[in-house]
Every structure is written in C-alpha cells, then in structure tokens.
Design an enzyme around this catalytic site. Structure first.
Site, PDB file in Angstrom:
ATOM      1  N   SER A 137       0.838  -1.209   0.000  1.00  0.00           N
ATOM      2  CA  SER A 137       0.000   0.000   0.000  1.00  0.00           C
ATOM      3  C   SER A 137       0.862   1.244   0.000  1.00  0.00           C
ATOM      4  O   SER A 137       1.893   1.301   0.687  1.00  0.00           O
ATOM      5  CB  SER A 137      -0.904  -0.003   1.237  1.00  0.00           C
ATOM      6  OG  SER A 137      -1.518   1.243   1.431  1.00  0.00           O
ATOM      7  N   LYS A 138       0.426   2.254  -0.750  1.00  0.00           N
ATOM      8  CA  LYS A 138       1.128   3.529  -0.719  1.00  0.00           C
ATOM      9  C   LYS A 138       0.995   4.180   0.653  1.00  0.00           C
ATOM     10  O   LYS A 138       1.853   4.953   1.077  1.00  0.00           O
ATOM     11  CB  LYS A 138       0.615   4.456  -1.822  1.00  0.00           C
ATOM     12  CG  LYS A 138      -0.886   4.596  -1.929  1.00  0.00           C
ATOM     13  CD  LYS A 138      -1.264   5.195  -3.274  1.00  0.00           C
ATOM     14  CE  LYS A 138      -2.764   5.151  -3.517  1.00  0.00           C
ATOM     15  NZ  LYS A 138      -3.123   5.497  -4.890  1.00  0.00           N
ATOM     16  N   ARG A 139      -0.082   3.854   1.381  1.00  0.00           N
ATOM     17  CA  ARG A 139      -0.273   4.434   2.717  1.00  0.00           C
ATOM     18  C   ARG A 139       0.768   3.909   3.708  1.00  0.00           C
ATOM     19  O   ARG A 139       1.063   4.552   4.704  1.00  0.00           O
ATOM     20  CB  ARG A 139      -1.681   4.116   3.234  1.00  0.00           C
ATOM     21  CG  ARG A 139      -2.801   4.833   2.489  1.00  0.00           C
ATOM     22  CD  ARG A 139      -4.125   4.670   3.190  1.00  0.00           C
ATOM     23  NE  ARG A 139      -5.225   5.260   2.448  1.00  0.00           N
ATOM     24  CZ  ARG A 139      -5.955   4.614   1.565  1.00  0.00           C
ATOM     25  NH1 ARG A 139      -5.706   3.335   1.338  1.00  0.00           N
ATOM     26  NH2 ARG A 139      -6.937   5.205   0.928  1.00  0.00           N
TER      27      ARG A 139
END
Length: 482
Positions: free
Chosen positions: A246-248
């Site tokens: 995930s980019k998060r």
C-alpha cells in the site's frame, strides 16, 4: 460479449504514487489487450477532492510509461466527466432504483452507534426511502441537502469471476449505498460504472479487494440497463509482514525502482509471477513471450509476497540478456553523471566501454552496479582495499609484481592467452601457486580483491595501464615495508 473486441483499462487515483500493486494490475490488463489484439486505456480517477493530489498525475503516467504501459488512446480524466455522472444519477433517481437521503452525517453516525450498542446490523435503516412525494418536495424546496442512495433489491447478487469462479452475496448484507453526494458529485461506485460503460470496457481486471464493490456496481449496471463486463479479481500482493502492499504504508513508488537500477522488463516479468503463472519451467521471460502465452486461465486465487531479493534475481537475468551495446548505451550517461568520465571520452572509446560491459555483466544485479564496479576502468585514483592489502601486499609481492610486469612488457601481443601463459610460466618457474601472482596483480590494477576474470581485466585495461599500475603498487608495497 465474446465477439466484442477486448477493451481494458487501468484506473489509478492520484492519492499517492503508483505502487507495485497497481503496476501489476496494469501489466495484466495490458497483456490481456495485447494477447487478444484489444485496446488498453488509462483513466485517472481524480474526483476525490479531499485526497486527490493533482501533482501526482504526471509521476503516475511517467511510471506507467517507464514500464511500457502507455495508453493506446488519450488518457481520460474522470474529473472532466462530472456532468455526465450527474445525468446518470438523475436517470437512476427517476427510474425508482434510487432515492434521496436527507440524513445528516451526525444522524447517520448516531444510528450506527445505536446499532453497535444494541448489537444490531450497522447499516442504513432506509428511513428516507419511505418519505412521501410531498415530504420530499417540501424538503427540496426548503434547500435541505440530500445524497442519492441505490435501493438494494431483495435476494442475492452473483457473478462469475474469471479468477475466483462463481461468487454470491446475500443482498441483506449490503446497505442502500450512496451513489451521489450532497454536492451532486458521484461516488466511486457510480462513476466507475458509468465511465467503464461509456469507454466500452469489456473486461475489468483488478485486485480482489474490489469484490465487495463489484456486487454494488452490478446493481448499478442493472439499474441503468448496461451490459455487465467480465470481471477478474486478482489476488493481493503482500509485504513480507503479510500486510497488503500500500502507498499508505510507504511502499515504493514504481519510479523508485527505475532510479535504483531495476530494468522495466525485469519488474514487468517479476510482477507476472505474483498471482499468475506462465506454466513454464523458466520464469525469466521477455515481454513478447509473455504476450504470446498470456491467458486468464493461469491466474491463482492465492495472495503473493513481494520479495525484493527475487526481483533483483530477475533483474540480474534480464541484464544478462542485453547486448553489450544496449548496456553501454544505458550505462554511458550514468558514468558521465557520476563524474567518472565525459561524454566525448566515451564516444571516442565505445569498444572499450562495450568490453567493460562484457566483463561486468555477470556480476551486476542493478544497473547502478556498473557504476560502482567500474571506477578503476576510468581512473587509477583509487585506494587499495585495506583487508586485501594486508593479505596480498606482503613484501615479497613487490618483487613478483615487478617481475611479472617485466615479462608482460615483452609480449608482442597483449592477448588473453598470452597474458595467462606468461603468469602461469612465471609461477611454475618460481614453484609457487598462480594465486601468488593473481591476487596481488588484481589488487594492484583495480584496488579491489574481486571482479571479473583477471586476464580479461588486464587485456581490457591495456598493457600500458597495467604495467604502470603494477609498478606503482610494487613501489607502494616497498614504501610500506621500509
């Protein structure tokens, strides 16, 4: 549907950079289009005003371009289609498949909290579904804000997934979800259906975290009377800690792999092994080979772990597949940028650069390795590896270097065979192993104890350079000894 030319899309949102999960989805969609002679398009889903970061759109497009995944048609910006979304919202409302919801966020939160405390089902209780026409008109005339909800039908929702098989869900588990916000803008669920329909998308290949969305979107397809595309939900890519990439969570932007010396075809190839199989013994395949053999039958429903060490192994193999000329073309500007040489110097010594690629290609895992491993090919301004010098630069090594240099100087042809022959004969005469000459010589000419084969290295450097460095090292050893 089977006779309709395949049209697929990748729809990244500019809420973060392009990570490998979205990159792999783009790869599979692109492969399906290429294998079938279909069309692959890019749609930027940029309607989330709270999280949308317009400055990330170009980096996302750049990452896709680097991987060879440019759109076959001009990219579509979802934000330019808001008026179209509103038209379809109106159609759903007028058809009776949707209704206005005047509930405020505070009311909805309170209802959910009450349901949670009473251990009831936390979903919308349809209180606005039962408003009379007069009540609705009165509230609209009064300027009360409202969202639009889909009226979820009774029964079940089901579809046949290309990867997961037949999937079914009881509609009682799905609340009447919002398709348009109080400001009139469409939510993801409506916008994606309308855009896929208008763009003629025949196959939707995406992550299996979208399965829940698919049930809802099929309801919208039915409400609007649209043909339903074929869905295929690919397994998740997980981090080594088993969490979803995930980019998060700060997982790498695809562009970072480019700057780290990963070849686009290596990343492309490796991503194909995550959730899909070529059914071949050798996993290292060119993009053309992957296009030829691609089929949705070879997907797996099991999640995969993204392993950077394995990616490096793939990269190493793809580096080895490139010609010396291809590698030289890629490495040349990197050498100039690193300050190791100049553009003009390389242009006048292209054969020399290609010979360096030949020598180093078996040892390179990243393109940057050609830079870190090649400094001594361009300059003698290096220090000797301290640990290796203590081991191989003993006092007697000075005489051996001088003696070998003298023998090499007499060679009429400084060839691989002749250089090896001279060193071997000298070692035999002195009744010592060849290593007594090989290790000090390598350290003398390169400053490092490891690298390509010594005789290849000496021939590439050339006789004058080799002799100068060997005698300089002999002098260095004597200075230390005294």
């Amino acid at each position: 549907m089977s006779d309709t030319p395949v049209r697929v899309r990748i729809a990244p949102s500019p809420t973060g950079y392009l990570h490998v999960g979205v990159g792999r989805t783009a790869v599979f969609n692109w492969l399906l289009a290429r294998h079938t002679g279909g069309t692959y398009v890019i749609r930027i889903e940029d309607t989330d005003q709270k999280r949308n970061r317009p400055e990330l759109i170009q980096p996302i497009l750049d990452a896709l371009k680097w991987m060879g995944l440019e759109s076959d048609e001009p990219e579509v910006r979802q934000s330019t289609r808001t008026d179209i979304h509103k038209e379809y919202t109106k159609k759903i409302l007028e058809s009776g498949h949707g209704y206005r919801c005047f509930c405020s966020p505070e009311e909805l939160k309170a209802a959910r909290e009450k349901a949670r405390k009473e251990k009831g089902i936390q979903k919308y209780d349809r209180r606005c579904l039962h408003l009379s026409d007069d009540e609705i008109k009165s509230r609209v005339d009064a300027g009360d804000k409202f969202a639009i909800r889909i009226k979820v039908p009774d029964g079940e929702s089901n579809f046949s997934d290309l990867i997961c098989g037949d999937l079914t869900r009881n509609n009682e588990e799905i609340e009447d979800f919002i398709i348009a916000r109080s400001d009139g803008s469409a939510t993801y669920q409506l916008a994606v259906v309308v855009d896929d329909h208008d763009m003629g998308i025949t196959h939707v290949i995406r992550g299996n975290d979208h399965i829940t969305n698919t049930y809802k979107q099929i309801m919208i397809y039915h409400a609007l009377g649209f043909d339903i595309p074929a869905f295929g939900h690919i397994p998740m890519i997980l981090r080594p800690d088993k969490r979803k990439v995930s980019k998060r969570l700060g997982d790498k932007d695809v562009n970072e792999y480019s700057s780290e010396g990963i070849l686009p075809e290596a990343l492309f190839n490796y991503l194909c092994t995550l959730g899909w199989s070529s059914k071949r013994d050798n996993e290292i395949l060119s993009i053309d080979e992957l296009v030829e053999i691609f089929t949705t039958d070879n997907f797996s429903a099991a999640n995969s772990i993204f392993d950077e060490e394995k990616l490096l192994a793939f990269n190493k193999e793809h580096i080895k597949r490139k010609s010396d000329h291809e590698l030289a073309t890629m490495v040349a500007p990197m050498l100039v940028e690193a300050g190791l040489t100049s553009k003009y110097w390389l242009e006048t010594r292209w054969d020399y650069l290609r010979s360096i690629m030949t020598a180093l290609r078996e040892r390179a895992h990243r393109m940057g390795d050609f830079i870190t491993m090649s400094g001594y090919f361009f300059s003698a301004d290096f220090t000797y590896d301290d640990k290796a010098a203590k081991k191989h630069f003993k006092p007697e090594a000075a005489d051996r270097l001088e003696e070998l240099a003298d023998r090499l100087e007499q060679l009429p042809e400084f060839s691989l065979e002749n250089v090896e022959k001279v060193l071997t004969e000298l070692a035999d005469e002195r009744e010592v192993g060849r290593a007594k000459y090989i290790h000090p010589t390598r350290l003398a000419v390169s400053g490092t104890p490891a690298g390509p084969g010594l005789f290849d290295l000496l021939v590439i450097l050339s006789k004058p350079v080799v002799l100068e460095r060997m005698r300089k090292a002999a002098e260095h050893i004597r200075t230390l000894s005294n």
